[in-house]
Design an enzyme around this catalytic site. Structure first.
Site, PDB file in Angstrom:
ATOM      1  N   LYS A  88       0.819  -1.210   0.000  1.00  0.00           N
ATOM      2  CA  LYS A  88       0.000   0.000   0.000  1.00  0.00           C
ATOM      3  C   LYS A  88       0.858   1.267   0.000  1.00  0.00           C
ATOM      4  CE  LYS A  88      -0.700   0.571   5.009  1.00  0.00           C
ATOM      5  NZ  LYS A  88      -0.095   1.915   5.114  1.00  0.00           N
ATOM      6  N   ASP A  89       2.140   1.148   0.358  1.00  0.00           N
ATOM      7  CA  ASP A  89       3.037   2.297   0.398  1.00  0.00           C
ATOM      8  C   ASP A  89       3.864   2.445  -0.870  1.00  0.00           C
ATOM      9  OD1 ASP A  89       2.209   2.969   2.975  1.00  0.00           O
ATOM     10  OD2 ASP A  89       3.726   1.698   3.914  1.00  0.00           O
ATOM     11  N   THR A 135      -4.154  10.919  12.475  1.00  0.00           N
ATOM     12  CA  THR A 135      -3.837  10.097  11.310  1.00  0.00           C
ATOM     13  C   THR A 135      -2.950  10.888  10.368  1.00  0.00           C
ATOM     14  OG1 THR A 135      -4.757   8.816   9.464  1.00  0.00           O
ATOM     15  CG2 THR A 135      -5.919  10.838  10.072  1.00  0.00           C
ATOM     16  N   ARG A 139      -6.801   9.573   3.110  1.00  0.00           N
ATOM     17  CA  ARG A 139      -7.943   8.684   2.908  1.00  0.00           C
ATOM     18  C   ARG A 139      -8.735   8.523   4.192  1.00  0.00           C
ATOM     19  NH1 ARG A 139      -8.407   3.605   4.599  1.00  0.00           N
ATOM     20  NH2 ARG A 139      -6.192   3.510   5.050  1.00  0.00           N
ATOM     21  N   ARG A 140      -8.040   8.184   5.284  1.00  0.00           N
ATOM     22  CA  ARG A 140      -8.740   7.987   6.554  1.00  0.00           C
ATOM     23  C   ARG A 140      -9.386   9.284   7.026  1.00  0.00           C
ATOM     24  NH1 ARG A 140      -3.695   4.422   8.597  1.00  0.00           N
ATOM     25  NH2 ARG A 140      -4.524   2.329   8.202  1.00  0.00           N
ATOM     26  N   ASN A 159       5.992   5.315  13.399  1.00  0.00           N
ATOM     27  CA  ASN A 159       5.653   3.903  13.267  1.00  0.00           C
ATOM     28  C   ASN A 159       4.535   3.536  14.249  1.00  0.00           C
ATOM     29  OD1 ASN A 159       6.857   3.334  15.824  1.00  0.00           O
ATOM     30  ND2 ASN A 159       8.858   3.084  14.878  1.00  0.00           N
TER      31      ASN A 159
END
Length: 228
Positions: A88-89, A135, A139-140, A159
């Site tokens: 996803k990254d 966040t 997207r979130r 992280n």
């Protein structure tokens, strides 16, 4: 020709705990598929630009390329033989010098909501009015604001361990983390999984991708054996 202790397969990875866990998963899959000994596989951790920048949203300073730049350079230079990514990254369009040859079996693609002590909420809808949700994901943040315009979304970088520490310190009231990442860190009891119909996950979330140089036929043959 299989890797040996004298000529090990060099596995490039980001140095974060989650990235290292995923690189160990890739190494274990390769070892099992080809009957390799542990000393025939060598992990090469490196710090990505995205890990060094903690005070800004990555979308403002380079996007997903900041997660892959160092691994790409090492792969292109021959300093590593493969690179292990959280897929996803990784940018959607990749340099043709590199080939995404294998993906390990995909884990849970959904997000989990994690709240600080004192807040009882299992969903976005159940968060207190005006809650602060941390966040770094546009997207979130967009999906949360669309569902609950009263919630304040704040930049939360770092992280998994860093973000959980900031949550525990009260910097934010809640955050969203990938279920797959938490599971790979053996944090099975952290947070509540969110319905994908309510909170759409990122493309490729939960997938581990393994790249090599496009012209490296020997390594490509090794990776094909672990592609799910």
């Amino acid at each position: 020709r299989l890797p040996t202790p004298d000529a090990p397969l060099r596995i490039g990875t980001r140095a974060s705990p989650l990235a290292m866990a995923q690189a160990h998963m890739a190494a274990a899959a390769l070892a099992q598929a080809h009957g390799l000994t542990e000393d025939s596989l060598f992990l090469v951790p490196m710090t990505a630009t995205g890990d060094r920048i903690q005070d800004r949203a990555l979308a403002e300073v380079g996007g997903k390329a900041l997660w892959t730049r160092e691994l790409d350079a090492a792969l292109d230079a021959g300093a590593i033989d493969i690179a292990v990514h959280s897929l996803k990254d990784v940018e959607t369009l990749r340099d043709p010098r590199f080939a995404l040859v294998a993906m390990l079996e995909r884990a849970d693609p959904r997000d989990r909501l994690v709240v600080r002590e004192g807040i009882m909420a299992a969903t976005i809808d159940a968060l207190p009015t005006g809650a602060r949700l941390g966040t770094s994901s546009p997207r979130r943040a967009a999906q949360v604001k669309r569902r609950r315009s009263d919630i304040e979304t704040l930049l939360l970088r770092g992280n998994v361990q860093t973000r959980l520490a900031k949550l525990a310190a009260g910097d934010v009231d809640a955050t969203l983390l990938a279920a797959a990442g938490l599971d790979r860190l053996a944090m099975f009891d952290i947070g509540v999984v969110q319905d994908a119909a309510t909170l759409l996950p990122a493309a490729s979330q939960g997938a581990i991708g393994i790249e090599c140089r496009s012209d490296d036929d020997r390594v490509r043959a090794l990776l094909v054996a672990v592609d799910h």
